[in-house]
Design an enzyme around this catalytic site. Structure first.
Site, PDB file in Angstrom:
ATOM      1  N   TYR A 138      -9.990 -18.343  11.426  1.00  0.00           N
ATOM      2  CA  TYR A 138      -9.729 -17.498  12.597  1.00  0.00           C
ATOM      3  C   TYR A 138     -10.441 -18.001  13.843  1.00  0.00           C
ATOM      4  O   TYR A 138     -10.141 -17.569  14.945  1.00  0.00           O
ATOM      5  CB  TYR A 138     -10.152 -16.047  12.307  1.00  0.00           C
ATOM      6  N   ASP A 185      -5.632 -17.127  -5.484  1.00  0.00           N
ATOM      7  CA  ASP A 185      -4.338 -16.691  -6.023  1.00  0.00           C
ATOM      8  C   ASP A 185      -4.542 -15.869  -7.296  1.00  0.00           C
ATOM      9  O   ASP A 185      -3.923 -14.819  -7.492  1.00  0.00           O
ATOM     10  CB  ASP A 185      -3.388 -17.881  -6.258  1.00  0.00           C
ATOM     11  N   ASP A 198      -6.591  -5.918   2.400  1.00  0.00           N
ATOM     12  CA  ASP A 198      -5.387  -5.099   2.556  1.00  0.00           C
ATOM     13  C   ASP A 198      -4.795  -4.777   1.181  1.00  0.00           C
ATOM     14  O   ASP A 198      -4.332  -3.662   0.929  1.00  0.00           O
ATOM     15  CB  ASP A 198      -4.318  -5.819   3.400  1.00  0.00           C
ATOM     16  N   LYS A 225     -10.648 -21.300  -2.886  1.00  0.00           N
ATOM     17  CA  LYS A 225      -9.528 -22.125  -3.352  1.00  0.00           C
ATOM     18  C   LYS A 225     -10.085 -23.533  -3.536  1.00  0.00           C
ATOM     19  O   LYS A 225      -9.621 -24.510  -2.925  1.00  0.00           O
ATOM     20  CB  LYS A 225      -8.386 -22.052  -2.320  1.00  0.00           C
TER      21      LYS A 225
HETATM   22  C1  IPM Z   1      -8.401  -6.852  10.213  1.00  0.00           C
HETATM   23  C2  IPM Z   1      -7.227  -7.145  11.079  1.00  0.00           C
HETATM   24  C3  IPM Z   1      -7.641  -8.183  12.095  1.00  0.00           C
HETATM   25  C4  IPM Z   1      -8.091  -9.406  11.336  1.00  0.00           C
HETATM   26  C5  IPM Z   1      -6.574  -8.566  13.123  1.00  0.00           C
HETATM   27  C6  IPM Z   1      -6.056  -7.348  13.865  1.00  0.00           C
HETATM   28  C7  IPM Z   1      -7.052  -9.626  14.073  1.00  0.00           C
HETATM   29  O1  IPM Z   1      -6.156  -7.568  10.318  1.00  0.00           O
HETATM   30  O2  IPM Z   1      -9.427  -6.393  10.719  1.00  0.00           O
HETATM   31  O3  IPM Z   1      -8.313  -7.084   9.008  1.00  0.00           O
HETATM   32  O4  IPM Z   1      -7.265 -10.188  10.892  1.00  0.00           O
HETATM   33  O5  IPM Z   1      -9.282  -9.584  11.168  1.00  0.00           O
HETATM   34 MG    MG Z   2      -6.462  -7.385   8.228  1.00  0.00          MG
END
Ligand code: IPM
Ligand code: MG
Length: 383
Positions: free
Chosen positions: A158, A237, A265, A205
């Site tokens: 990121y 994975d 998530d 990974k």
């Molecule tokens: C999270 C979100 C953020 C991330 C986005 C909105 C940049 O998905 O906090 O998990 O990827 O970190």
């Molecule tokens: Mg996220």
């Protein structure tokens, strides 16, 4: 009795709606325990793009730096999706994380008994087979899971170099990690495991990525200093698969920025609702309970339900509890909030996201409430 400065960034979509009850809870709590909390409201995200032409206006970062912690709602929405990368609302989040140095993102995912029916996994998977390290007292169908994902938050893909070449027809993003970046986030995870069930799973990974091989190398060093913790390694994975086939085996998962984003998530949906989940993003330690942190629910801005009094404020209220614990050192107060949330769920109150979808299978004592009513119920339950 303490004096604390708390920065607030409600943001976009349902952000303001969930921050408001969380602040109400903090106000009630401060009153009850005799603390003085000062709130500093700030703008960032899509609303700041609209007003100031940029997602993180001048001075916001500096103001937040003078606070003990930042409580954030959510940023982003379809309205801003077509803006160039550096002007998107998400950029505010990334710049805040980087600028405030909050490298360790803690995302707990717990299957609460009250929300068991909302979990999409089959009962047979939740029930077992119990792993050796499963939470104490697990028997029969009571198992479930209680895990903590520790995601590296200020490095990796990121924040690596990215760009286009070949006249725009080729694109690249780079994953770079230093030994130091890996070491410090691992330690946050191992320390957390000491307060839990003493098991760490490092997810990478390493069969493909050089950066992952460095993660493993550093993890093997760090684990020597934690002989009381059981450590194992999983490829990402496989970890994604194990999370849905036997979530009960996990205690603390430590992983990179990208993998943590995805796995958290996945874990959240297993709890029944992403609306319930808090997070803490911590900077370098000082004394326990005095780290600067950003606290936010992990659900995002959910523009489709914004301004409908439908959003679940519990993820934000539980984030405020994490703030009390990690940045203000107020453990008793944190527990008070967590107990109140538990009591409210016990009493049957549900926002739409956690209401039983199939009324025929039970849920007789459930009552559907809106954001405001849920927040008010938590305040009444503080004791
Ligand atoms: C999270 C979100 C953020 C991330 C986005 C909105 C940049 O998905 O906090 O998990 O990827 O970190
Ligand atoms: Mg996220």
């Amino acid at each position: 009795m303490g004096n604390y400065k708390i920065a607030l960034i409600p943001g976009d979509g349902i952000g303001p709606e969930v921050i408001s009850p969380a602040v109400d809870v903090l106000v009630a709590l401060a009153d009850k325990f005799g603390h003085s909390f000062t709130y500093i409201p700030l703008e960032a995200g899509g609303c700041a793009v609209d007003r100031y032409g940029k997602p993180l206006p001048e001075g916001v970062l500096e103001t937040v730096r003078e606070c003990h912690a930042l409580l954030l709602g959510a940023v982003g929405g379809p309205k801003w999706d077509t803006l160039p990368g550096n002007r998107r609302p998400e950029q505010a989040l990334l710049a805040l994380r980087k600028g405030l140095g909050v490298f360790a993102n803690l995302r707990p995912a717990i299957l609460l008994p009250q929300l068991r029916d909302a979990c999409p996994l089959k009962e047979a998977i939740l029930a077992g087979p119990p792993a050796d390290n499963s939470p104490k007292g697990r028997t029969g169908t009571a198992a479930g899971f209680d895990l903590l994902i520790v995601r590296e938050l200020t490095g990796g893909l990121y924040f690596g170099r990215r760009g286009r070449s070949a006249g725009g027809n080729s694109a690249f993003d780079t994953e770079t990690y230093s030994r130091k970046e890996i070491d410090r986030v691992l330690r946050v995870g191992f320390d957390a495991a000491r307060r839990r069930r003493r098991k760490v799973t490092v997810v990478d990974k390493a069969n493909v990525l050089e950066s992952s091989r460095l993660w493993r190398e550093v993890a093997k060093d760090v684990m020597q200093e934690y002989p009381d913790i059981t450590t194992d390694f999983l490829y990402v994975d496989n970890a994604a698969m194990q999370l849905i086939s036997s979530p009960g085996q996990f205690d603390v998962i430590i992983t990179s920025n990208l993998f943590g984003d995805i796995l958290s998530d996945e874990a959240s949906v297993l709890t029944g609702s992403i609306g319930m989940l808090p997070s803490a993003s911590l900077g370098p330690g000082g004394e326990a309970g005095s780290r600067f942190g950003i606290y936010e629910p992990i659900h995002g801005s959910a523009p489709d339900i914004a301004n409908k009094d439908m959003a679940n404020p519990l993820g934000t209220i539980l984030s405020a509890a994490m703030m009390l614990r990690y940045s203000l050192g107020l453990e008793q107060e944190a527990l008070t909030v967590e107990r109140a949330v538990n009591a409210v769920l016990d009493s049957g109150l549900r926002t739409a996201d956690i209401a039983r979808r199939d009324k025929t299978t039970g849920g007789q004592n459930e009552r559907l409430v809106g954001t405001g009513e849920m927040g008010a119920a938590v305040i009444r339950a503080l004791n």
